[in-house]
Design an enzyme around this catalytic site. Structure first.
Site, short mmCIF file in Angstrom:
data_model
loop_
_atom_site.label_atom_id
_atom_site.label_comp_id
_atom_site.label_asym_id
_atom_site.label_seq_id
_atom_site.Cartn_x
_atom_site.Cartn_y
_atom_site.Cartn_z
N ASP A 31 -0.98 -6.95 -5.54
CA ASP A 31 -2.28 -7.02 -4.88
C ASP A 31 -2.08 -7.96 -3.68
O ASP A 31 -1.70 -9.13 -3.87
CB ASP A 31 -3.32 -7.59 -5.87
CG ASP A 31 -4.69 -7.76 -5.24
OD1 ASP A 31 -4.82 -7.66 -4.01
OD2 ASP A 31 -5.64 -8.02 -6.01
N LYS A 38 -10.12 -3.65 11.71
CA LYS A 38 -8.96 -3.17 12.48
C LYS A 38 -8.89 -3.88 13.84
O LYS A 38 -7.82 -4.25 14.30
CB LYS A 38 -9.04 -1.65 12.67
CG LYS A 38 -8.71 -0.87 11.41
CD LYS A 38 -7.25 -0.96 11.08
CE LYS A 38 -6.95 -0.85 9.61
NZ LYS A 38 -5.58 -1.14 9.25
N GLN A 80 -1.50 7.47 1.56
CA GLN A 80 -1.12 8.67 2.34
C GLN A 80 0.09 8.41 3.22
O GLN A 80 1.03 9.22 3.27
CB GLN A 80 -2.30 9.15 3.21
CG GLN A 80 -2.02 10.48 3.87
CD GLN A 80 -3.04 10.89 4.92
OE1 GLN A 80 -3.92 10.10 5.29
NE2 GLN A 80 -2.93 12.11 5.40
N TYR A 132 -14.70 -1.13 8.50
CA TYR A 132 -13.27 -0.80 8.64
C TYR A 132 -12.81 -1.05 10.08
O TYR A 132 -11.81 -1.71 10.33
CB TYR A 132 -13.08 0.66 8.25
CG TYR A 132 -11.71 1.24 8.50
CD1 TYR A 132 -10.58 0.77 7.85
CD2 TYR A 132 -11.54 2.31 9.40
CE1 TYR A 132 -9.34 1.34 8.06
CE2 TYR A 132 -10.30 2.88 9.62
CZ TYR A 132 -9.19 2.38 8.95
OH TYR A 132 -7.96 2.94 9.16
N GLY A 186 0.84 -1.22 0.00
CA GLY A 186 0.00 0.00 0.00
C GLY A 186 0.86 1.25 0.00
O GLY A 186 0.48 2.28 0.57
N ASP A 203 2.27 -1.74 -4.39
CA ASP A 203 0.88 -1.29 -4.31
C ASP A 203 0.12 -1.95 -5.46
O ASP A 203 0.73 -2.37 -6.45
CB ASP A 203 0.80 0.24 -4.42
CG ASP A 203 -0.49 0.81 -3.83
OD1 ASP A 203 -0.43 1.46 -2.77
OD2 ASP A 203 -1.57 0.60 -4.43
N ILE A 204 -1.20 -1.98 -5.32
CA ILE A 204 -2.04 -2.51 -6.41
C ILE A 204 -2.08 -1.52 -7.58
O ILE A 204 -2.36 -1.89 -8.71
CB ILE A 204 -3.45 -2.83 -5.87
CG1 ILE A 204 -4.22 -3.74 -6.84
CG2 ILE A 204 -4.24 -1.57 -5.54
CD1 ILE A 204 -5.50 -4.30 -6.24
#
Ligand code: NAD
Ligand code: AKB
Length: 325
Positions: free
Chosen positions: A52, A146, A14, A142, A10, A36-37
């Site tokens: 991926d 987590k 950010q 989400y 990823g 990253d994908i």
């Protein structure tokens, strides 16, 4: 510290954009593999692999190709994107993490960083000075992933001795990279609008206070945690990490000290409900005591730094083309 070879998943996101650079400075360009994908938007000085995290075969091939010793697993769907497609959020966040943990086990990887979030808390959690160990009843897909991710990391530590570490990041604010579909994204967007001389419409209501942190503190905390001796860590899943807490009108007022003509209005959407299920600020004494956590930036110093860096970036002719992609 011996030579480490680090895989970042990823890495176009950010955090990954900034963290990969910081890791390259510490470990050397040749020892950090970004993945990253998607393909990166700008040129990366160093290795990049398209990956991926749901593709376990390719993940194992990359680990073996570079003889990876540590993974920073950042690939995920965040809270707002996750609520739009909860099935995909479960798949990417849980199957992706499972693939990482299993690949680590199979390839003798020693250490994993896997971030958690303030999204693990829910409406029944005390909102002020939230304790490290408290009620975890997340209300988003989400947050559910987590919380399960924290438990899974803990399980692999005790069951297999895999050194999995994590932080419950607050909302992160950065000038170097744009956020990728969270509830706290407004706190980055507001700066871009202000510096561009535009009006800002907030998708969170006045009075919605959330824990937040400047990216340079998040990177500092992440690296400090990963470098801390394992025997100092009383938690093998995710540390509460605090820095500042504010509502949209408070950050707007801080921006107006630099840009007095800046204006804000409020039009709450589905993200308001997500924000209301989260906490306002947390007790991070475990991180302070175990590995010396001490953030540098508060709302005032972060606002100074954001505005001055965005103004510098604005002078770059490509800035407007890359905003909000
Ligand atoms: P982001 O959305 O900006 O980046 C995530 C990256 O993952 C994207 O570049 C995306 O292309 C990639 N990705 C998505 N699906 C993938 C897949 N199947 N395989 C490989 N890559 C895939 O997110 P971020 O803000 O950089 O967050 C990174 C981690 O930190 C996440 O685990 C997130 O939950 C956590 N976190 C972030 C914040 C924050 O405010 N940024 C706060 C708390 C926790
Ligand atoms: C989000 O808003 O989803 C993220 C987070 C706090 O986990 N920024």
């Amino acid at each position: 510290m011996g030579k480490e070879v680090i895989l970042v998943t990823g890495s176009n996101g950010q955090i990954g954009t900034v963290l990969s650079e910081a890791l390259r400075e510490i470990h050397g360009i040749a020892n950090v593999i970004s993945s990253d994908i998607t393909v990166p938007r700008s040129t990366i000085i160093g290795y990049f692999e398209k990956l991926d995290v749901l593709d376990a075969k390719r993940l194992n091939e990359i680990i073996q190709k570079y003889r990876v010793t540590q993974i920073y697993h950042l690939a995920a769907l965040l809270s707002a994107t996750g609520e739009k497609n909860p099935q995909l959020a479960w798949k990417v966040n849980m199957d992706g993490l499972f693939n990482i943990l299993e690949a680590a086990r199979a390839n003798g990887i020693t250490k994993i960083f896997h971030p958690s979030s303030i999204a693990v808390f829910g409406g029944n959690t005390p909102k002020q000075n939230t304790a490290q160990s408290t009620i975890l009843e997340p209300e988003t897909m989400y947050g559910i992933t987590k919380k399960a991710g924290e438990d899974l990391g803990n399980y692999y530590f005790y069951k297999y001795g895999l050194d999995v570490r994590g932080i419950r990041y607050p909302g992160l604010i950065s000038y170097q990279s744009m956020p990728g579909g969270g509830t706290t994204d407004y706190a980055v967007d507001i700066f871009h609008k202000a510096v561009a001389g535009e009006h800002f419409e907030s998708f969170l209501k006045e009075g919605t206070r959330l824990p937040m942190m400047y990216m340079s503190d998040a990177i500092k905390g992440t690296i400090e945690l990963m470098e801390a001796p394992v025997e100092k860590l009383s938690h093998h899943y995710a540390y509460n990490l605090g820095a500042m807490s504010f509502a949209p009108e408070e950050i707007a007022a801080e921006i107006q000290k630099h840009i007095p003509e800046f204006t804000i209005s409020y039009k709450p959407d589905f993200r308001q409900q997500i924000a209301e299920s989260w906490i306002e600020n947390m007790d991070d004494s475990c991180a302070r005591n175990d590995w010396g956590w001490n953030p540098k930036y508060d709302l005032t110093s972060m606002t100074d730094d954001m505005i001055s860096n965005l103004r510098k970036l604005q002078k770059n002719k490509n800035y407007d083309e890359t905003r909000f992609l």
